[in-house]
Design an enzyme around this catalytic site. Structure first.
Site, PDB file in Angstrom:
ATOM      1  N   GLY A  71       0.871  -1.048   0.088  1.00 44.26           N
ATOM      2  CA  GLY A  71       0.000  -0.066   0.018  1.00 44.26           C
ATOM      3  C   GLY A  71       0.810   1.345   0.130  1.00 44.26           C
ATOM      4  O   GLY A  71       0.468   2.342   0.475  1.00 44.26           O
ATOM      5  N   THR A  73       1.727   3.308  -2.569  1.00 40.37           N
ATOM      6  CA  THR A  73       1.075   4.392  -3.390  1.00 40.37           C
ATOM      7  C   THR A  73       0.010   4.929  -2.489  1.00 40.37           C
ATOM      8  O   THR A  73       0.079   6.343  -2.492  1.00 40.37           O
ATOM      9  CB  THR A  73       0.388   3.746  -4.528  1.00 40.37           C
ATOM     10  OG1 THR A  73       1.299   2.792  -5.003  1.00 40.37           O
ATOM     11  CG2 THR A  73       0.171   4.808  -5.551  1.00 40.37           C
ATOM     12  N   TRP A  74      -0.646   4.546  -1.602  1.00 32.66           N
ATOM     13  CA  TRP A  74      -1.958   4.993  -1.167  1.00 32.66           C
ATOM     14  C   TRP A  74      -1.081   5.867   0.286  1.00 32.66           C
ATOM     15  O   TRP A  74      -1.641   6.920   0.561  1.00 32.66           O
ATOM     16  CB  TRP A  74      -2.643   3.773  -0.274  1.00 32.66           C
ATOM     17  CG  TRP A  74      -4.107   4.312   0.504  1.00 32.66           C
ATOM     18  CD1 TRP A  74      -4.789   5.234   0.181  1.00 32.66           C
ATOM     19  CD2 TRP A  74      -4.646   3.169   0.958  1.00 32.66           C
ATOM     20  NE1 TRP A  74      -5.813   5.248   0.875  1.00 32.66           N
ATOM     21  CE2 TRP A  74      -5.968   3.861   1.548  1.00 32.66           C
ATOM     22  CE3 TRP A  74      -4.712   2.157   1.518  1.00 32.66           C
ATOM     23  CZ2 TRP A  74      -6.690   3.497   2.370  1.00 32.66           C
ATOM     24  CZ3 TRP A  74      -5.458   1.369   2.392  1.00 32.66           C
ATOM     25  CH2 TRP A  74      -6.856   2.259   2.620  1.00 32.66           C
ATOM     26  N   HIS A 136      11.955   1.201   0.661  1.00 28.91           N
ATOM     27  CA  HIS A 136      11.507  -0.077   0.952  1.00 28.91           C
ATOM     28  C   HIS A 136      12.773  -0.501   1.668  1.00 28.91           C
ATOM     29  O   HIS A 136      12.778  -1.824   2.036  1.00 28.91           O
ATOM     30  CB  HIS A 136      11.696  -0.942  -0.133  1.00 28.91           C
ATOM     31  CG  HIS A 136      10.214  -0.346  -1.115  1.00 28.91           C
ATOM     32  ND1 HIS A 136       8.814  -0.386  -0.744  1.00 28.91           N
ATOM     33  CD2 HIS A 136       9.887  -0.585  -2.424  1.00 28.91           C
ATOM     34  CE1 HIS A 136       7.954  -0.248  -1.252  1.00 28.91           C
ATOM     35  NE2 HIS A 136       8.499  -0.263  -2.595  1.00 28.91           N
ATOM     36  N   ARG A 158       1.050  -5.314   5.605  1.00 32.87           N
ATOM     37  CA  ARG A 158      -0.253  -5.706   4.939  1.00 32.87           C
ATOM     38  C   ARG A 158      -0.219  -7.283   5.106  1.00 32.87           C
ATOM     39  O   ARG A 158       0.805  -7.777   5.416  1.00 32.87           O
ATOM     40  CB  ARG A 158      -0.305  -5.619   3.451  1.00 32.87           C
ATOM     41  CG  ARG A 158      -1.451  -5.875   2.711  1.00 32.87           C
ATOM     42  CD  ARG A 158      -1.443  -5.498   1.353  1.00 32.87           C
ATOM     43  NE  ARG A 158      -2.729  -5.691   0.515  1.00 32.87           N
ATOM     44  CZ  ARG A 158      -2.801  -5.484  -0.564  1.00 32.87           C
ATOM     45  NH1 ARG A 158      -1.937  -5.239  -1.457  1.00 32.87           N
ATOM     46  NH2 ARG A 158      -4.102  -5.796  -1.373  1.00 32.87           N
ATOM     47  N   SER A 166      -0.680  -9.888  -4.479  1.00 32.64           N
ATOM     48  CA  SER A 166      -0.589  -8.263  -5.284  1.00 32.64           C
ATOM     49  C   SER A 166       0.958  -8.378  -5.753  1.00 32.64           C
ATOM     50  O   SER A 166       1.033  -7.887  -7.221  1.00 32.64           O
ATOM     51  CB  SER A 166      -0.200  -7.273  -4.333  1.00 32.64           C
ATOM     52  OG  SER A 166      -0.301  -5.966  -4.623  1.00 32.64           O
ATOM     53  N   TYR A 225      -2.407  -2.112   6.392  1.00 30.66           N
ATOM     54  CA  TYR A 225      -3.405  -1.718   5.329  1.00 30.66           C
ATOM     55  C   TYR A 225      -4.760  -2.086   5.788  1.00 30.66           C
ATOM     56  O   TYR A 225      -5.742  -1.116   5.421  1.00 30.66           O
ATOM     57  CB  TYR A 225      -2.874  -2.587   4.082  1.00 30.66           C
ATOM     58  CG  TYR A 225      -3.614  -2.414   2.771  1.00 30.66           C
ATOM     59  CD1 TYR A 225      -3.030  -1.436   2.010  1.00 30.66           C
ATOM     60  CD2 TYR A 225      -4.618  -3.110   2.429  1.00 30.66           C
ATOM     61  CE1 TYR A 225      -3.806  -1.443   0.465  1.00 30.66           C
ATOM     62  CE2 TYR A 225      -5.320  -3.002   1.394  1.00 30.66           C
ATOM     63  CZ  TYR A 225      -4.976  -2.085   0.217  1.00 30.66           C
ATOM     64  OH  TYR A 225      -5.635  -2.058  -1.075  1.00 30.66           O
ATOM     65  N   GLY A 293      -7.127  -3.311  -4.787  1.00 32.03           N
ATOM     66  CA  GLY A 293      -7.329  -2.524  -3.706  1.00 32.03           C
ATOM     67  C   GLY A 293      -8.051  -3.065  -2.863  1.00 32.03           C
ATOM     68  O   GLY A 293      -8.769  -2.428  -1.993  1.00 32.03           O
TER      69      GLY A 293
HETATM   70  P1  A3P Z   1      -3.745  -4.982  -5.112  1.00 29.59           P
HETATM   71  O1  A3P Z   1      -2.581  -5.880  -5.737  1.00 29.59           O
HETATM   72  O2  A3P Z   1      -4.263  -6.172  -3.951  1.00 29.59           O
HETATM   73  O3  A3P Z   1      -4.688  -4.595  -5.886  1.00 29.59           O
HETATM   74  P2  A3P Z   1       2.057  -0.555  -3.641  1.00 29.59           P
HETATM   75  O4  A3P Z   1       1.504   0.542  -3.497  1.00 29.59           O
HETATM   76  O5  A3P Z   1       2.861  -0.807  -2.319  1.00 29.59           O
HETATM   77  O6  A3P Z   1       2.797  -0.907  -4.759  1.00 29.59           O
HETATM   78  O7  A3P Z   1       0.986  -1.610  -3.394  1.00 29.59           O
HETATM   79  C1  A3P Z   1       0.067  -1.907  -4.184  1.00 29.59           C
HETATM   80  C2  A3P Z   1      -1.290  -2.416  -3.706  1.00 29.59           C
HETATM   81  O8  A3P Z   1      -2.158  -1.301  -3.131  1.00 29.59           O
HETATM   82  C3  A3P Z   1      -2.133  -2.790  -4.786  1.00 29.59           C
HETATM   83  O9  A3P Z   1      -3.125  -3.937  -4.067  1.00 29.59           O
HETATM   84  C4  A3P Z   1      -2.947  -1.741  -5.154  1.00 29.59           C
HETATM   85  O10 A3P Z   1      -4.396  -1.881  -5.724  1.00 29.59           O
HETATM   86  C5  A3P Z   1      -3.261  -1.049  -3.799  1.00 29.59           C
HETATM   87  N1  A3P Z   1      -3.585   0.261  -3.894  1.00 29.59           N
HETATM   88  C6  A3P Z   1      -3.033   1.337  -4.597  1.00 29.59           C
HETATM   89  N2  A3P Z   1      -3.625   2.504  -4.442  1.00 29.59           N
HETATM   90  C7  A3P Z   1      -4.415   2.216  -3.451  1.00 29.59           C
HETATM   91  C8  A3P Z   1      -5.376   3.060  -2.387  1.00 29.59           C
HETATM   92  N3  A3P Z   1      -5.455   4.496  -3.007  1.00 29.59           N
HETATM   93  N4  A3P Z   1      -6.199   2.564  -1.708  1.00 29.59           N
HETATM   94  C9  A3P Z   1      -5.925   1.233  -1.318  1.00 29.59           C
HETATM   95  N5  A3P Z   1      -5.340   0.377  -2.025  1.00 29.59           N
HETATM   96  C10 A3P Z   1      -4.468   0.881  -2.936  1.00 29.59           C
END
Ligand code: A3P
Length: 325
Positions: A71, A73-74, A136, A158, A166, A225, A293
């Protein structure tokens, strides 16, 4: 100077020849190497070491730290929006998230900034102040000044089964893009089990930050997460408090917390033009940072025997740590 660069390259080559090596999930990365207990590509290792040697933290810095696919990016979007909320107008046009990806706004030190230049101009790279950046790298291997200064670290983890699925989906898209044959779930599971992937093993990464956050809760905020998915307002208030910029009563009345939760939500971010087209700074298409997500998507992929092995692994690794998933 050229001489310094050459001897640094020689030093790196020597290091690469002496440490354990495994095949990478992506052949383009040319293998992963075990360095200070975590796996890293050769290119990544060069910038990890530059970051470790040359970075100087300020007490006011904020670091977003995650294991990949937990998560990031979030968390970048949420931390950026919370920390700098008074620095841009609340209207829709002014919000930088509408025109830049979270990875452009909060840059990775080892995957991005130090990859380009061992002596980056951080004052210009971190446009807003206080400086905010991402990593990371496991806690134990962070540059010493991050650990020794008063700078703050926000860490998010997570559920390992969701993180693994993922990652497998992410790698599958990258392999497809570079015309590499698909990696079967079985092969991927084996690699996950052995921990031989960038920044792995997962459990050692999570436990490193978990223990540090237990010892120093004012310095390291440990988030999950799943907790953010369950109650984002509550977690955002917690984050703001930790960063030393708590939401005022006035802000809460005006709905600022909900506004931030909203713009950073999966549904909103995924639909923004800036996030669903174009190449990311390190060559990864922006859109593949957005999958489903969801919490619990692993149940659509893992076989019963994988679940059993994973549950046993989780139990073994987390025993007596106080951490659960
Ligand atoms: P999934 O592959 O389970 O959908 P990272 O950002 O660390 O690369 O993680 C990617 C995971 O975070 C992906 O999970 C992605 O869909 C999810 N993700 C990206 N943006 C998000 C947001 N704004 N809210 C919640 N989950 C998010």
């Amino acid at each position: 100077t050229q001489h310094a660069e050459k001897s640094w390259d020689d030093e790196l080559q020597q290091l690469l020849q002496t440490v354990p090596k495994e095949e990478s999930w992506l052949s383009a990365n040319g293998g992963v190497y075990l360095y200070q207990g975590f796996w890293c590509s050769a290119r990544g290792l060069k910038s990890v070491i530059s970051f470790q040697r040359h970075f100087q933290a300020f007490d006011s810095d904020v670091v977003v730290a995650t294991f990949p696919k937990c998560g990031t990016t979030w968390l970048k979007a949420l931390t950026f929006s919370t920390l700098y909320r008074t620095q841009f107008a609340r209207d829709e046009i002014e919000n930088p998230l509408l025109n830049f990806t979270p990875h452009q706004l909060v840059r990775f030190m080892e995957l991005d900034v130090y990859l380009e230049n061992p002596f980056p101009d951080l004052e210009n790279i971190c446009v807003y102040k206080p400086r905010l950046f991402a990593t990371h790298i496991p806690f134990a291997s962070l540059p010493t000044s991050i650990k020794d200064s008063k700078c703050k670290i926000v860490y998010m983890c997570r559920n390992p089964m969701d993180m693994f699925i993922s990652l497998w989906n992410f790698i599958s898209k990258l392999r497809y893009q570079s015309q590499e044959p698909p990696l079967s779930l079985d092969e991927a599971f084996d690699k996950f089990y052995r921990g031989t992937y960038a920044f792995g093993p997962f459990f050692e990464h999570v436990l490193g930050y978990w223990k540090a956050s237990q010892e120093n809760p004012n310095k390291i905020l440990f988030l999950k997460y799943e907790d953010l998915k369950e109650d984002i307002s509550c977690q955002l208030k917690h984050l703001a408090m930790f960063l030393g910029v708590p939401f005022t009563e006035e802000e809460e009345k005006q709905g600022v917390v909900e506004e931030i939760a909203n713009i950073c939500s999966f549904e909103e971010l995924k639909e923004l033009g800036v996030n669903n087209k174009g190449l990311h700074a390190f060559g990864v298409p922006n859109e593949i940072f957005f999958g489903k997500g969801k919490v619990g998507d692993w149940s659509n992929y893992l076989t019963p025997s994988m679940v059993e092995r994973m549950e046993k692994l989780i139990q073994e690794k987390l025993v007596n740590s106080g951490l659960t998933f």
